[in-house]
Design an enzyme around this catalytic site. Sequence first.
Site, PDB file in Angstrom:
ATOM      1  NE  ARG A  54       1.496 -13.132   4.475  1.00 18.02           N
ATOM      2  CZ  ARG A  54       0.644 -12.842   3.552  1.00 18.02           C
ATOM      3  NH1 ARG A  54      -0.343 -14.071   3.031  1.00 18.02           N
ATOM      4  NH2 ARG A  54       0.793 -11.282   3.496  1.00 18.02           N
ATOM      5  CG  ASP A 106       6.586  -8.694   1.710  1.00 21.36           C
ATOM      6  OD1 ASP A 106       6.837  -8.220   0.703  1.00 21.36           O
ATOM      7  OD2 ASP A 106       5.413  -8.445   1.471  1.00 21.36           O
ATOM      8  CB  ALA A 124      12.337  -0.912   8.071  1.00 20.96           C
ATOM      9  CG  ASP A 146       3.733  -1.789   8.932  1.00 19.63           C
ATOM     10  OD1 ASP A 146       4.220  -2.993   8.112  1.00 19.63           O
ATOM     11  OD2 ASP A 146       3.715  -0.618   8.896  1.00 19.63           O
ATOM     12  CB  CYS A 176       6.268  -5.831  -4.395  1.00 21.17           C
ATOM     13  SG  CYS A 176       5.857  -4.656  -3.109  1.00 21.17           S
TER      14      CYS A 176
HETATM   15  N1  SAH Z   1       4.688  -8.051   4.279  1.00 27.53           N
HETATM   16  C1  SAH Z   1       3.879  -7.651   4.492  1.00 27.53           C
HETATM   17  C2  SAH Z   1       2.996  -6.880   3.853  1.00 27.53           C
HETATM   18  C3  SAH Z   1       3.921  -5.265   3.722  1.00 27.53           C
HETATM   19  S1  SAH Z   1       3.581  -3.998   2.938  1.00 27.53           S
HETATM   20  C4  SAH Z   1       2.284  -8.828   4.485  1.00 27.53           C
HETATM   21  O1  SAH Z   1       2.759  -9.660   4.364  1.00 27.53           O
HETATM   22  O2  SAH Z   1       0.742  -8.575   4.591  1.00 27.53           O
HETATM   23  C5  SAH Z   1       4.467  -3.116   2.902  1.00 27.53           C
HETATM   24  C6  SAH Z   1       4.587  -2.367   4.365  1.00 27.53           C
HETATM   25  O3  SAH Z   1       5.344  -1.311   4.843  1.00 27.53           O
HETATM   26  C7  SAH Z   1       3.438  -1.402   5.196  1.00 27.53           C
HETATM   27  O4  SAH Z   1       2.431  -2.166   5.781  1.00 27.53           O
HETATM   28  C8  SAH Z   1       3.564   0.256   5.106  1.00 27.53           C
HETATM   29  O5  SAH Z   1       3.239   0.400   6.359  1.00 27.53           O
HETATM   30  C9  SAH Z   1       5.051  -0.618   5.851  1.00 27.53           C
HETATM   31  N2  SAH Z   1       6.116   0.379   5.591  1.00 27.53           N
HETATM   32  C10 SAH Z   1       6.015   1.556   4.812  1.00 27.53           C
HETATM   33  N3  SAH Z   1       7.422   2.306   5.108  1.00 27.53           N
HETATM   34  C11 SAH Z   1       8.173   1.382   5.528  1.00 27.53           C
HETATM   35  C12 SAH Z   1       9.661   2.172   6.927  1.00 27.53           C
HETATM   36  N4  SAH Z   1      10.008   2.911   6.540  1.00 27.53           N
HETATM   37  N5  SAH Z   1       9.374   1.254   8.008  1.00 27.53           N
HETATM   38  C13 SAH Z   1       8.630   0.067   8.455  1.00 27.53           C
HETATM   39  N6  SAH Z   1       7.500   0.005   7.798  1.00 27.53           N
HETATM   40  C14 SAH Z   1       7.422   0.572   6.481  1.00 27.53           C
END
Ligand code: SAH
Length: 411
Positions: free
Chosen positions: A227, A315, A295, A265, A355
């Site tokens: 970040r 992410d 997404a 999200d 991850c």
């Molecule tokens: N970047 C964040 C962590 C991401 S964790 C940080 O820095 O804290 C992954 C995230 O992806 C979760 O919040 C989950 O709700 C979201 N997610 C899962 N599937 C998704 C999708 N199809 N479209 C958008 N978001 C999604």
Amino acid sequence: MTTIYLKSHKEESLKRFHPWVFSGAISKVVLDAKHQGDAPVEGELVTVRSAANEVLGVGHWQVGSIAVRILAFGVETLPEGFWSERIRAAYHVRESLGLIANSQEPTANNTFRLIHGEGDFLPGLIVDVYADTAVVQAHSVGMHVCRKEIAEALVKEVPQVENVYYKSDDTLPFKAPVEGEKTGWLIAKSQEPTADEYWSFENGLQFRIDWLRGQKTGFFVDQRENRALVERYAANKDVLNMFCYTGGFSLYALRGGAKTVDSVDVSQKAIDLVNINVARNFPDAKNHQAVAADAFEYLTAQKNAGKTYDLIILDPPAFAKHRDAVKNALRGYQRINAKAIEMIRPGGILFTFSCSQAVDKEAFRLAVFSAAASVGRKVRILHQLHQPQDHPINIYHPEGEYLKGLVLYVE
Ligand code: SAH
């Protein structure tokens, strides 16, 4: 104590400090006198010996392909003060690396991972610290059995910790016979903190931590350093933070002087938290918007509307939770990265992460390479990123490496 004897030559990985004993390596189990059944009880401490009867270590017994997780090598039983000693050592590492706020700079950083499983020589245990609360997750029944001793050692050894919350509903082995609560306060000062109004600092930014309803222990501590790199590149850019969760990357981009930041999200709860976090840190910000959307759908719709960005962060959650899901996961990484690269203006930057522990660096890089090639953009790698220093990888246990990222310059 119950003793586990290994087949000959199966002691070698343990002598190199790899902490797992696989069930296939075991030649016989000699139960101690107090046992009534014909197998060790899941979660009990067992001594492991080689075929030649050398003591290899002591660890937690578990049903499954990893039968024992070693806690201490070369001894038959856990030494007195074991939990305190391990927790003190883990705290000392974080403190010596300058991760933890002191009284001179109380708002700098009081969010960190204190125990990262095998990386802190405590297989099966995760502890994240948020201001004065530690959130504990057990991934093995053995750690569940020891949760009270662990909580006491946390309060004793970590100066900032006064409360210990236990959150293991989703992490304990699904079928394991577990006694006692899998979630709740283990220790709380007279007034329990409430997850509705709990704040913690990461590098001077404030985040609302909701360990009750949030994912994992409430926050993704592992992206702190990455970040900070986004902050460095954000000035005057139109930024998209995709898979934003509580908006970690968005707050750093705003502090770095981004022109606009879009946080996306699929979870509405996450989006609510992003808005709360932005309002707390940048009450006057008019250049941030948060959208609850899938997404793939969001990227497709924005592209059709002609939208482009200078900097995109991707992410996603782990696309591969198991080895047999790797092929599909790689296809997923390729698709989402292709969609993002297409939307980056010439001279823009993509931060892209995986991850999934089961997807290694090379495979991930190849998926991103295929994505770049499929959309015909010239792409260069600026940085190769990984998990931070409070998520250490035990060199004898390379399975502990899971987070990898690439920062790409897209022409
Ligand atoms: N970047 C964040 C962590 C991401 S964790 C940080 O820095 O804290 C992954 C995230 O992806 C979760 O919040 C989950 O709700 C979201 N997610 C899962 N599937 C998704 C999708 N199809 N479209 C958008 N978001 C999604």
